[in-house]
Motif scaffolding. Structure first.
Motif, PDB file in Angstrom:
ATOM      1  N   SER A  16       0.751  -1.200   0.110  1.00 15.43           N
ATOM      2  CA  SER A  16       0.017  -0.012   0.006  1.00 15.43           C
ATOM      3  C   SER A  16       1.327   1.630   0.011  1.00 15.43           C
ATOM      4  O   SER A  16       1.850   1.324   0.698  1.00 15.43           O
ATOM      5  CB  SER A  16      -0.731   0.215   0.953  1.00 15.43           C
ATOM      6  N   ILE A  19      -1.059   8.022   0.088  1.00  9.49           N
ATOM      7  CA  ILE A  19      -2.417   9.350  -1.361  1.00  9.49           C
ATOM      8  C   ILE A  19      -0.745  10.085  -1.860  1.00  9.49           C
ATOM      9  O   ILE A  19      -0.394  10.371  -3.245  1.00  9.49           O
ATOM     10  CB  ILE A  19      -3.480   9.583  -0.600  1.00  9.49           C
ATOM     11  N   GLN A  49      -6.665  11.129  -6.112  1.00  9.02           N
ATOM     12  CA  GLN A  49      -7.465  11.186  -6.033  1.00  9.02           C
ATOM     13  C   GLN A  49      -8.961   9.232  -6.061  1.00  9.02           C
ATOM     14  O   GLN A  49      -9.364   8.821  -5.350  1.00  9.02           O
ATOM     15  CB  GLN A  49      -8.337  12.007  -5.439  1.00  9.02           C
ATOM     16  N   ASP A  51      -7.692   7.190  -6.989  1.00  9.57           N
ATOM     17  CA  ASP A  51      -7.191   5.624  -6.596  1.00  9.57           C
ATOM     18  C   ASP A  51      -8.024   5.541  -5.204  1.00  9.57           C
ATOM     19  O   ASP A  51      -7.614   4.526  -4.586  1.00  9.57           O
ATOM     20  CB  ASP A  51      -6.308   5.478  -6.382  1.00  9.57           C
ATOM     21  N   ALA A  52      -7.423   7.578  -4.606  1.00  8.20           N
ATOM     22  CA  ALA A  52      -8.379   7.084  -3.217  1.00  8.20           C
ATOM     23  C   ALA A  52      -9.492   6.929  -2.713  1.00  8.20           C
ATOM     24  O   ALA A  52      -9.957   5.741  -1.273  1.00  8.20           O
ATOM     25  CB  ALA A  52      -7.578   8.251  -2.630  1.00  8.20           C
ATOM     26  N   ARG A  53     -10.100   6.886  -4.043  1.00  7.44           N
ATOM     27  CA  ARG A  53     -11.624   6.772  -4.092  1.00  7.44           C
ATOM     28  C   ARG A  53     -11.984   5.642  -4.648  1.00  7.44           C
ATOM     29  O   ARG A  53     -13.482   5.044  -4.597  1.00  7.44           O
ATOM     30  CB  ARG A  53     -12.784   8.050  -4.277  1.00  7.44           C
ATOM     31  N   TYR A 330     -12.414   5.543   0.555  1.00  4.84           N
ATOM     32  CA  TYR A 330     -11.550   6.277   1.149  1.00  4.84           C
ATOM     33  C   TYR A 330     -11.061   6.781   2.499  1.00  4.84           C
ATOM     34  O   TYR A 330      -9.593   7.371   2.745  1.00  4.84           O
ATOM     35  CB  TYR A 330     -12.574   8.060   1.136  1.00  4.84           C
ATOM     36  N   ARG A 333      -7.869   3.901   2.962  1.00  9.76           N
ATOM     37  CA  ARG A 333      -6.517   4.281   2.382  1.00  9.76           C
ATOM     38  C   ARG A 333      -6.260   5.869   2.691  1.00  9.76           C
ATOM     39  O   ARG A 333      -5.331   6.014   2.701  1.00  9.76           O
ATOM     40  CB  ARG A 333      -7.195   4.557   0.394  1.00  9.76           C
ATOM     41  N   VAL A 334      -6.605   6.829   2.807  1.00 10.79           N
ATOM     42  CA  VAL A 334      -6.626   7.730   3.563  1.00 10.79           C
ATOM     43  C   VAL A 334      -5.951   7.496   4.816  1.00 10.79           C
ATOM     44  O   VAL A 334      -4.082   8.268   4.945  1.00 10.79           O
ATOM     45  CB  VAL A 334      -7.454   8.865   3.958  1.00 10.79           C
ATOM     46  N   VAL A 338      -2.914   3.564  -0.628  1.00 10.24           N
ATOM     47  CA  VAL A 338      -3.732   3.080  -1.436  1.00 10.24           C
ATOM     48  C   VAL A 338      -3.191   0.942  -1.366  1.00 10.24           C
ATOM     49  O   VAL A 338      -1.702   0.890  -2.080  1.00 10.24           O
ATOM     50  CB  VAL A 338      -3.772   3.716  -2.927  1.00 10.24           C
TER      51      VAL A 338
END
Length: 361
Positions: A16, A19, A49, A51-53, A330, A333-334, A338
């Motif tokens: 991972s 971000i 973003q 990828d983050a979502r 999200y 991943r925050v 990711v």
């Protein structure tokens, strides 16, 4: 340089990446192939973003293909975007073949400004390019207390008209984002096909099969091998209804703007040189043109409660609203980064070596 210890373990055991590291990597790759630094940072932020979502097929996964198109001259790195037509609540933006992310960021900003003055803003684009997931641009008006709507002509035709076999339509997505008070915004982000073609490409990279119902061959039989996708076509959602939606969204985002539609659509997966003349549209609706913001957000919260409290069918654990899973992803991943498939990491390592920048990990 990003060092390997920035990668964090994740529940599915894939490496991972934070971000911010992902954004910086995308930006330095794009800068290395000639994109101005400010533009590269903007595109990098939008792609990260994605990828983050959880839109994994539209984020950094697309970077190698974007670089191919840039190197082949298929994208203008120094565009002169201009308004072709403009009225109080509408505008037509010519992107001058810029990266689609830059065109759509400009279009969304224009729509928001018009909505602030007129209650609604609708901006169409032409001579744009692939811009990633629809939901990102529908979300942009949310930050201004507005409802966002986005639609596009997909960047390759993968679907025939209902009952035909000629590829005349794409996935032609739509996204609608609605703000709430104490709940995540409701965000519908969907292709008019059963699956977006980016998901097919992602499965092909991983060597995984497609579920039945995504594609059929020209003989009408299920097609499960994503590496053989050229032998068939995507299926529309809801049969002829999905075909009808793809057709109408394509007219609104493409034909209305003087952008490519039908036989004129360039397959950006195969042709890296030709100008795609991609068409999109983004709209912003100022909620306060209809009612006080607090009243509307309270209404959306109540809609959340009604949907979530519905009695469940046997075997169903939970009802979810559009965008809820993206919000959960999200937050994860925050906090945790990711997760990237090993095949994607290998492709990004090769890209970094090719363009002469530090690798992602």
């Amino acid at each position: 340089m990003t060092t390997p210890n920035t990668a964090r373990p994740h529940a599915d055991s894939k490496p991972s990446v934070p971000i911010a590291d992902l954004q910086r990597f995308i930006s330095r790759v794009l800068t290395a192939v000639g994109m101005p630094g400010e533009d590269a940072a903007t595109v990098g932020g939008i792609m990260a973003q994605a990828d983050a979502r959880g839109a994994d097929a539209h984020g950094v996964f697309r970077l190698p293909a974007y670089v191919k198109r840039i190197r082949a001259g298929g994208i203008n790195l120094h565009p002169d975007m201009r308004l072709v037509e403009e009225r109080a609540a509408t505008a037509l933006l010519d992107g001058d073949n810029a990266m689609g992310h830059l065109v759509m960021k400009r279009a969304a900003d224009l729509a928001i400004g018009k909505a602030r003055r007129a209650g609604i803003g609708w901006v169409g684009t032409r001579h744009s390019n692939h811009a990633g997931p629809a939901g990102l641009y529908a979300r942009m008006p949310l930050e201004h207390g507005m409802i966002g709507i986005y639609m596009a002509v997909g960047s390759a035709n993968h679907m025939p008209p209902w009952g035909g076999i000629d590829m005349l339509l794409s996935t032609n997505p739509i996204a609608i984002a609605v703000p709430a008070a104490n709940r995540p915004p409701i965000v519908l982000d969907m292709a008019t096909t059963t699956a977006a073609y980016g998901k097919v490409k992602a499965l092909a990279q991983r060597g995984q099969a497609m579920p039945e119902g995504w594609m059929v061959g020209r003989d009408g039989k299920p097609l499960l091998d994503p590496k053989r996708s050229d032998e068939g076509f995507l299926l529309p959602i809801g049969g002829p209804k999905g075909y009808g939606l793809a057709l109408m969204f394509g007219i609104l985002a493409g034909a209305l703007n003087g952008a490519a539609f039908g036989r004129d659509v360039v397959d950006f997966n195969k042709d890296y040189k030709s100008v795609t003349n991609t068409g999109q549209a983004v709209a912003a609706i100022d909620v306060t043109a209809f009612m006080p913001m607090a009243q509307f957000e309270a209404c959306i919260d109540d809609i959340w409660t009604q949907m979530k409290s519905s009695e469940l069918l046997p075997g169903v654990e939970e009802i979810r609203l559009p965008g809820e899973q993206s919000a959960i992803t999200y937050e994860d991943r925050v906090a945790n980064g990711v997760p990237l498939h090993p095949e994607l990491i290998a492709a990004l390592d090769a890209l970094a070596l090719d363009v002469g920048v530090h690798a992602l990990l």
